[in-house]
Design an enzyme around this catalytic site. Structure first.
Site, PDB file in Angstrom:
ATOM      1  N   HIS A   1      41.975  43.381  45.694  1.00 28.21           N
ATOM      2  CA  HIS A   1      42.291  43.368  47.777  1.00 28.21           C
ATOM      3  C   HIS A   1      41.840  42.230  47.441  1.00 28.21           C
ATOM      4  CE1 HIS A   1      43.441  44.136  51.224  1.00 28.21           C
ATOM      5  NE2 HIS A   1      45.322  44.339  50.852  1.00 28.21           N
TER       6      HIS A   1
ATOM      7  N   ASP B   1      51.219  48.551  46.007  1.00 26.50           N
ATOM      8  CA  ASP B   1      52.126  47.504  45.738  1.00 26.50           C
ATOM      9  C   ASP B   1      52.395  48.320  43.837  1.00 26.50           C
ATOM     10  OD1 ASP B   1      53.139  46.485  47.694  1.00 26.50           O
ATOM     11  OD2 ASP B   1      51.582  44.921  47.133  1.00 26.50           O
TER      12      ASP B   1
HETATM   13  N1  CMC Z   1      44.000  41.234  37.707  1.00 27.99           N
HETATM   14  C1  CMC Z   1      43.465  40.419  36.579  1.00 27.99           C
HETATM   15  N2  CMC Z   1      41.861  39.523  37.606  1.00 27.99           N
HETATM   16  C2  CMC Z   1      42.317  39.854  39.005  1.00 27.99           C
HETATM   17  C3  CMC Z   1      43.265  40.418  39.574  1.00 27.99           C
HETATM   18  C4  CMC Z   1      44.354  40.464  38.770  1.00 27.99           C
HETATM   19  N3  CMC Z   1      44.751  41.261  39.723  1.00 27.99           N
HETATM   20  N4  CMC Z   1      43.126  39.953  41.082  1.00 27.99           N
HETATM   21  C5  CMC Z   1      41.717  39.127  40.826  1.00 27.99           C
HETATM   22  N5  CMC Z   1      41.401  39.258  39.895  1.00 27.99           N
HETATM   23  C6  CMC Z   1      39.611  37.912  39.951  1.00 27.99           C
HETATM   24  C7  CMC Z   1      40.109  36.718  39.943  1.00 27.99           C
HETATM   25  O1  CMC Z   1      40.728  36.525  37.981  1.00 27.99           O
HETATM   26  C8  CMC Z   1      39.139  36.414  40.142  1.00 27.99           C
HETATM   27  O2  CMC Z   1      37.460  36.181  39.194  1.00 27.99           O
HETATM   28  P1  CMC Z   1      36.591  35.459  38.694  1.00 27.99           P
HETATM   29  O3  CMC Z   1      36.086  35.308  39.634  1.00 27.99           O
HETATM   30  O4  CMC Z   1      36.809  35.656  37.399  1.00 27.99           O
HETATM   31  O5  CMC Z   1      37.797  33.722  39.089  1.00 27.99           O
HETATM   32  C9  CMC Z   1      38.465  37.628  41.071  1.00 27.99           C
HETATM   33  O6  CMC Z   1      39.578  38.905  40.495  1.00 27.99           O
HETATM   34  C10 CMC Z   1      38.233  37.395  42.228  1.00 27.99           C
HETATM   35  O7  CMC Z   1      40.059  37.141  42.077  1.00 27.99           O
HETATM   36  P2  CMC Z   1      40.398  36.315  43.770  1.00 27.99           P
HETATM   37  O8  CMC Z   1      41.833  36.076  42.960  1.00 27.99           O
HETATM   38  O9  CMC Z   1      39.253  35.413  44.101  1.00 27.99           O
HETATM   39  O10 CMC Z   1      40.200  37.615  44.669  1.00 27.99           O
HETATM   40  P3  CMC Z   1      41.077  37.585  46.409  1.00 27.99           P
HETATM   41  O11 CMC Z   1      40.862  37.654  47.130  1.00 27.99           O
HETATM   42  O12 CMC Z   1      41.020  35.855  47.023  1.00 27.99           O
HETATM   43  O13 CMC Z   1      42.584  38.074  45.916  1.00 27.99           O
HETATM   44  C11 CMC Z   1      44.596  39.275  45.898  1.00 27.99           C
HETATM   45  C12 CMC Z   1      43.180  38.796  45.935  1.00 27.99           C
HETATM   46  C13 CMC Z   1      45.594  40.198  45.833  1.00 27.99           C
HETATM   47  C14 CMC Z   1      45.108  37.845  45.415  1.00 27.99           C
HETATM   48  C15 CMC Z   1      44.558  38.936  44.057  1.00 27.99           C
HETATM   49  O14 CMC Z   1      43.583  40.276  43.720  1.00 27.99           O
HETATM   50  C16 CMC Z   1      46.200  39.585  43.177  1.00 27.99           C
HETATM   51  O15 CMC Z   1      45.940  38.021  43.086  1.00 27.99           O
HETATM   52  N6  CMC Z   1      45.911  40.156  42.821  1.00 27.99           N
HETATM   53  C17 CMC Z   1      47.336  40.668  42.252  1.00 27.99           C
HETATM   54  C18 CMC Z   1      47.984  41.177  43.177  1.00 27.99           C
HETATM   55  C19 CMC Z   1      48.541  41.630  44.035  1.00 27.99           C
HETATM   56  O16 CMC Z   1      48.689  42.533  43.294  1.00 27.99           O
HETATM   57  N7  CMC Z   1      48.717  41.906  45.217  1.00 27.99           N
HETATM   58  C20 CMC Z   1      49.394  42.526  46.215  1.00 27.99           C
HETATM   59  C21 CMC Z   1      47.564  42.800  47.090  1.00 27.99           C
HETATM   60  S1  CMC Z   1      47.975  44.407  47.802  1.00 27.99           S
HETATM   61  C22 CMC Z   1      49.255  44.516  49.443  1.00 27.99           C
HETATM   62  C23 CMC Z   1      50.524  43.087  49.345  1.00 27.99           C
HETATM   63  O17 CMC Z   1      49.982  42.307  50.464  1.00 27.99           O
HETATM   64  O18 CMC Z   1      51.001  42.713  49.262  1.00 27.99           O
END
Ligand code: CMC
Length: 388
Positions: free
Chosen positions: A277, A334
């Site tokens: 998140h 989720d």
């Molecule tokens: N699985 C594996 N690695 C992950 C995941 C994941 N679900 N989420 C983040 N990472 C890693 C990412 O690869 C990165 O690694 P590195 O620093 O080595 O490059 C690091 O963690 C930071 O990730 P980010 O994408 O820069 O983080 P963000 O704050 O931009 O993204 C997020 C947040 C929710 C989009 C992301 O965690 C994600 O894609 N999660 C999976 C989708 C999900 O469950 N979304 C629902 C969010 S909650 C409620 C809603 O909005 O619906």
């Protein structure tokens, strides 16, 4: 030029001031209008939460009754709008139909709202909150090719939605071995809690879109339909559908390790859906509430034990793995909704529409706040030009 701060994804930019929702991502705290989400989820119903968000305080018994009654009366759709659904292919995703229908709704209601008359805004909000479940249920029934079930004025907000989803034409429930399988109160309570947990979440991606469209002066329902489209993506509200699809794909507890390894591989785009998140870096308080709810309902609602086992294994491995720990990746809301919604006989294509139903009040409350804020401006960020 050259004086702008580069902030991709706006990770450190506050785009507005707001009095609606408070999040402390480090402590895992979430409050609507100052009231902790735990209290709202366990002691109040979704409609009370809607009233709280819209009006800034919880309703009295009488105000709640009036609010409830008005929403029941406003749940019906104009016949012209009803015809729209038939224009879509049978296999249309309900999110596409829902977004289109809400845009179409804008054509039925004049948006010449008077900023100094708050009641006009509130009425616009109540109408949309009342109609969204009907639109979502119609979108679903169209996707199955079965007749629509009209809203029933005798039913509460949440029970009405479940009935429009599950009833046979004529309003009767599925005929099970013991006769009509009525909708159980425990099912209504579970879905009502899910709606409450989704009601608002400050400046998330879809809300930012809603405020952005609001800033151009477009019709409020168009702003909301833009929010619906933004929510559909897998990184946002679409994650709930992807979580169940992913659990089904993993298929067994033995396979979990393999998929965790994929999620950790920097060269593999695979991500664990329902993990991570932008704001919560400790835990998502909504996920905690849902996990408790899931455990409570396990027996009563016959939750899918195989999917629960796989989900449990993912949690256990990920939460003790250095990759997830060092990046503060925890299960989010989720991750837990799907297993409960499946037990309510809701198919996964409807998970994101359910998020929409819950979040509509948040979007429209943010829309009203934006409109009433004298410091609001058109959303128009700058760029750092790197081209020729
Ligand atoms: N699985 C594996 N690695 C992950 C995941 C994941 N679900 N989420 C983040 N990472 C890693 C990412 O690869 C990165 O690694 P590195 O620093 O080595 O490059 C690091 O963690 C930071 O990730 P980010 O994408 O820069 O983080 P963000 O704050 O931009 O993204 C997020 C947040 C929710 C989009 C992301 O965690 C994600 O894609 N999660 C999976 C989708 C999900 O469950 N979304 C629902 C969010 S909650 C409620 C809603 O909005 O619906």
């Amino acid at each position: 030029t050259g004086m702008f701060t580069y902030d991709p994804g706006y990770t450190s930019t506050a785009s507005c001031t707001s009095q609606i929702t408070f999040i402390d991502g480090t402590k895992g705290e979430l409050r609507y209008r100052g009231i902790p989400i735990e209290e709202l989820a366990t002691e109040h119903c979704y409609l009370e939460t809607c009233y709280l968000l819209l009006k800034g305080m919880l309703p009295s018994k009488e105000s709640l009754q009036d609010f409830d009654l008005e929403l029941r009366h406003r749940a019906f759709l104009h016949e012209g709008l009803t015809k729209l659904f038939n224009a879509f292919p049978d296999n249309a995703h309900p999110m596409a139909t829902l977004s289109a229908a809400v845009t179409a709704l804008a054509s039925f209601y004049d948006d010449h709202l008077n900023v100094s008359n708050e009641e006009e805004y509130q009425e616009m909000a109540r109408r949309l909150i009342a109609k969204i479940p009907t639109i979502a249920a119609f979108a679903y029934r169209h996707s199955l090719g079965i007749p629509f079930i009209q809203p029933d004025i005798d039913l509460s907000f949440t029970k009405n939605f479940l009935t429009m989803m599950r009833a046979y034409p004529g309003g009767k429930m599925h005929l099970g071995p013991k006769g009509h399988e009525e909708i159980k109160e425990v099912e209504v309570r579970a879905l009502d809690t899910i709606f409450t947990l989704h009601a608002d979440h400050e400046q998330n991606a879809s809300t930012t879109v809603v405020r952005g469209v609001a800033s151009t002066g477009a019709h409020p329902y168009v702003a909301i339909s833009s929010g619906i489209s933004a929510l559909w993506g897998r990184a946002h509200g679409g994650a709930n559908e992807s979580v169940i699809a992913q659990l089904e794909m993993i298929g067994s507890v033995e396979n979990v390790k393999k998929y965790i390894a994929k999620a950790k591989d920097p060269n593999d785009p695979f991500r664990l859906m329902g993990f991570g998140h932008r704001v919560y870096k400790n835990f998502d308080p909504r996920a905690k509430i849902l996990k408790t709810l899931q455990d409570e309902l396990k027996e009563e609602l016959h939750l899918d034990s195989r999917l629960m086992e796989i989900a449990g294994e993912i949690e256990e491995i990920a939460l003790s793995d250095e990759y997830f720990i060092s990046r503060n990746l925890y299960p989010n809301i989720d991750f837990y909704t799907g297993i409960i919604l499946t037990a309510l006989k809701i198919p996964k294509t409807m998970f994101t529409p359910i998020f929409v139903i819950g979040r509509t009040v948040g979007w429209i409350t943010q829309w009203i706040e934006f409109k009433k804020d004298p410091t609001s401006k058109i959303a128009r960020p700058r760029q750092l030009y790197t081209g020729e």
